[in-house]
Write an enzyme that holds these catalytic residues in place. Structure first.
Site, PDB file in Angstrom:
ATOM      1  CD  GLU A 112      -6.078   2.011  -2.802  1.00 20.53           C
ATOM      2  OE1 GLU A 112      -5.500   1.320  -3.649  1.00 20.53           O
ATOM      3  OE2 GLU A 112      -7.123   1.646  -2.225  1.00 20.53           O
ATOM      4  CD  GLU A 161      -5.698  -0.661   1.480  1.00 25.62           C
ATOM      5  OE1 GLU A 161      -6.343   0.245   0.945  1.00 25.62           O
ATOM      6  OE2 GLU A 161      -4.521  -0.501   1.912  1.00 25.62           O
TER       7      GLU A 161
END
Length: 685
Positions: free
Chosen positions: A106, A126
């Protein structure tokens, strides 16, 4: 004051921001603080025209510090860091090597460009930890790959290699030669320009393509809440302004990260990591293994051979009969052919794997092997005969391993003149697929032999768990207790299909009676027969499974077991004959059936597993309490999102468990041995 984890170096007019938080450069609070300070310097220093983010050591950022996730997150949080990068007027290039996963990827997506060393992997895993990307992953990734592909990547936690990442646009270039120099050069080319992903439009996608991707992701993800939440966040990118999407994503992330499911999945993550740590073997150097001999070309032996070939080992597959050897070789060839046909590997890789395989009936060739793995019929006398032969033919120093699933390793080792070289390597079927692998310690097993088993397991991409030598080791001992309790409940009044349904609703991949039919009822029957001489005659024993076997109902392979399997039927069918057999067994013992609801079935199963885990720990069969959770999740279909029985016990607490075990003991009857659950509750165990 936190230790400094980020330093700013200069390469002319380019700032090189080095993240140095070993061992994996986890994205901790200290790292985020350091990044904010470095970006502030970049913005304020007129002599700097751009920056490169790079990781020290072997990786970029391989994920976030998960220890922070169970508590309030310290400022600055990752979205704040990424916003500072995007708001900076000067370009920032991410230089990726090793792994850029989760928050690390990210962060890279928040930069103006991404340059990667060959072999780098990127991804957003995630969802596998019960959460969704919380720093823009669901908002920026679709702007590169589109909504359907983003759904597939994020909801599976897919890791993408650098070559595929380049083709998909996830990275801008693969570095040729020095990564840092390539990234610095790219940053100079971008001087005066920003190319933020947030400014890109989301590629148009048809409603049917999005629906298909969503349905596939939900099915593969067992419809867990974080999967649906990730889909919702990704799909929203087509209609929601990015700042609103980022805010919504963060709110969902914050809610999910403190959920029970996320806590359970983090528990399992740490349990798997800890299972690889063995202080007693730290000083032991693994033996050099290049050539592996597998004895037995059946389903298990062929699977072990495939796992070894995939890992790059030279493999000798041995059998006593030509027909059996030919079947094994055909099974291996068909495996690789199907992988190529399915696009899982390319033909050159498959050919290289098959080229490393030698099949033979010539047993003296065992002398070529550094590791010999026996995978023959699960009968002590047979294995002892095989090990006598292995002992006579193997070279000095070779590690001799048995794939036994429940037999006494010391009795097998006693058939050799070198018990110090004998270990257990218990693979789970199919051996080339299942991650779990039990490394069994015999009383004479040398530390370096055990260290070799662990090292080979890791190279095979397994989760190797060290166990003591006891009947069934950790996994089959737990499963035997689980199955026994389920048989008790059937004897008391539940039907096999009711028990299966309750445990599948809990999250098990299959119920115990469906599993028994799939694997064959005769396997457990042989195990019970092997225990007749040592079984406490006063202990409660359920004869139902034995009666099924005596009538030839051995499961799917005979068309009938606990269920019927008519030819052409897609699902097992409930059989009135089984209900009648069970009713007679109850009547013979004078048992009046009682009603058991799903919640009670689930609770009694969990209590049984908790009690058996306590016994295994007390006896030294399990090295640490959390190994029990690793074994059940990775070898027996226990739902990962439930954490495991040790996680469940710690949630329940000592007082409730004591009362629960009083009840379990009364229901289980004579022969019940109560474990000390206090040691399971010790988080250091």
């Amino acid at each position: 004051m936190r230790q400094q984890r980020v330093r700013l170096e200069r390469d002319g007019d380019i700032a090189v921001i080095v993240i140095d938080n070993p061992p994996i450069n986890a994205g901790s609070a200290a790292v985020r603080e350091g990044l904010m300070a470095a970006i502030a310097t970049l913005k304020s220093d007129a002599s700097l025209q751009g920056a490169v983010l790079i990781g020290a050591g072997n990786t970029f950022i391989a994920g976030s510090d998960l220890r922070e996730f169970g508590q309030p997150l310290a400022e600055p949080q990752l979205p704040t860091v990424i916003k500072a990068i995007e708001d900076c007027s000067k370009p920032v290039v991410a230089a990726l090597h090793g792994a850029a996963l989760g928050g690390g990827f990210e962060l890279a997506l928040g930069c103006d460009a991404r340059i990667a060393a060959p072999g780098t992997v990127v991804g957003l895993p995630e969802v596998t930890l019960g959460i969704i990307p919380g720093a823009g992953g669901t908002q920026r990734l679709p702007r590169i790959v589109g909504i359907p592909r983003a759904i597939a990547m994020i909801c599976s936690g897919e890791r993408v290699g650098s070559a595929a990442a380049l083709a998909a646009g996830l990275i801008d270039a693969e570095a040729e030669g020095d990564l840092r120099a390539a990234a610095v050069g790219h940053a100079r080319q971008l001087t005066g320009r920003k190319q933020r992903l947030r400014d890109r439009a989301v590629p148009a996608a048809g409603a049917s393509a999005i629906a298909d991707a969503s349905a596939a992701a939900l099915k593969a993800g067992k419809r867990r809440p974080q999967v649906q939440a990730a889909i919702d966040a990704i799909v929203a990118t087509a209609s929601v302004a990015i700042d609103d999407g980022l805010a919504d994503e963060r709110a969902v992330f914050q809610r999910l990260r403190v959920s029970r499911e996320a806590l359970a999945l983090r528990h399992q993550f740490f349990a798997e990591r800890d299972s690889a740590k063995h202080p007693t073997l730290e000083a032991a150097k693994p033996r050099d293994i290049r050539h592996i001999a597998v004895i037995g070309a059946g389903t298990m032996g062929s699977g072990i051979a495939i796992a070894a070939l995939d890992a790059g080992y030279e493999v000798l597959l041995l059998e006593q009969e030509a027909a059996a050897l030919e079947r094994g070789a055909t099974r291996i060839h068909e495996h690789y052919a199907s992988r190529v046909k399915g696009g899982k590997i390319n033909a050159a890789v498959a050919a290289a794997c098959e080229a490393r395989l030698t099949t033979s009936l010539d047993w003296p060739r065992i002398a070529e092997a550094d590791l010999v793995i026996e995978a023959v019929f699960e009968e002590l006398g047979v294995k002892q005969q095989v090990f006598q032969r292995i002992d006579a033919l193997s070279r000095p120093g070779a590690v001799l391993a048995s794939n036994t699933s429940y037999l006494d390793l010391d009795a097998i080792a006693a058939a050799t003149s070198r018990p110090q070289d004998v270990i257990g390597l218990h693979f789970f079927s199919p051996a080339n697929v299942m991650k779990l692998m039990e490394i069994v310690r015999g009383k004479a097993s040398a530390p370096d032999a055990l260290a070799t088993g662990l090292a080979v397991g890791r190279k095979l991409k397994k989760l190797p768990v060290l166990t003591g030598n006891a009947f069934g080791f950790v996994g089959n001992r737990l499963y035997a207790a689980y199955r026994r309790q389920c048989e008790f409940m059937v004897e008391e009044g539940a039907s096999p299909e009711q028990v299966d349904a309750a445990l599948e609703a809990f999250g098990f991949a299959m119920g115990p009676f469906a599993v028994a039919d799939l694997s064959g009822l005769d396997i457990a029957w042989r195990m019970r027969q092997a225990q007749v001489a040592t079984r406490d005659p006063a202990a409660r024993y359920v004869h139902i499974a034995d009666r099924l076997c005596e009538t030839g109902r051995l499961g799917r392979k005979t068309g009938a077991g606990y269920y019927r399997y008519p030819e052409g039927a897609s699902r097992p069918q409930v059989d009135p004959a089984v209900a009648a057999l069970i009713a007679k067994a109850r009547s013979d013992k004078g048992i009046a059936p009682r009603e058991l609801v799903a919640e009670e079935i689930q609770r009694l199963v969990m209590l049984t597993l908790v009690n058996e885990a306590a016994l295994l720990l007390a006896e030294g069969v399990a090295e640490r309490a959390t190994d029990v959770d690793v074994v059940l999740v990775n070898g027996y279909g226990f739902p990962r999102w439930e954490g495991g029985p040790v996680f469940w016990a710690r949630e329940r607490g000592a007082e409730a468990l004591r009362a629960d075990l009083d009840e379990l003991g009364a229901l289980s009857g004579p022969g019940f041995v109560r474990g000390d659950v206090n040691q399971l509750l010790d988080t250091k165990a």
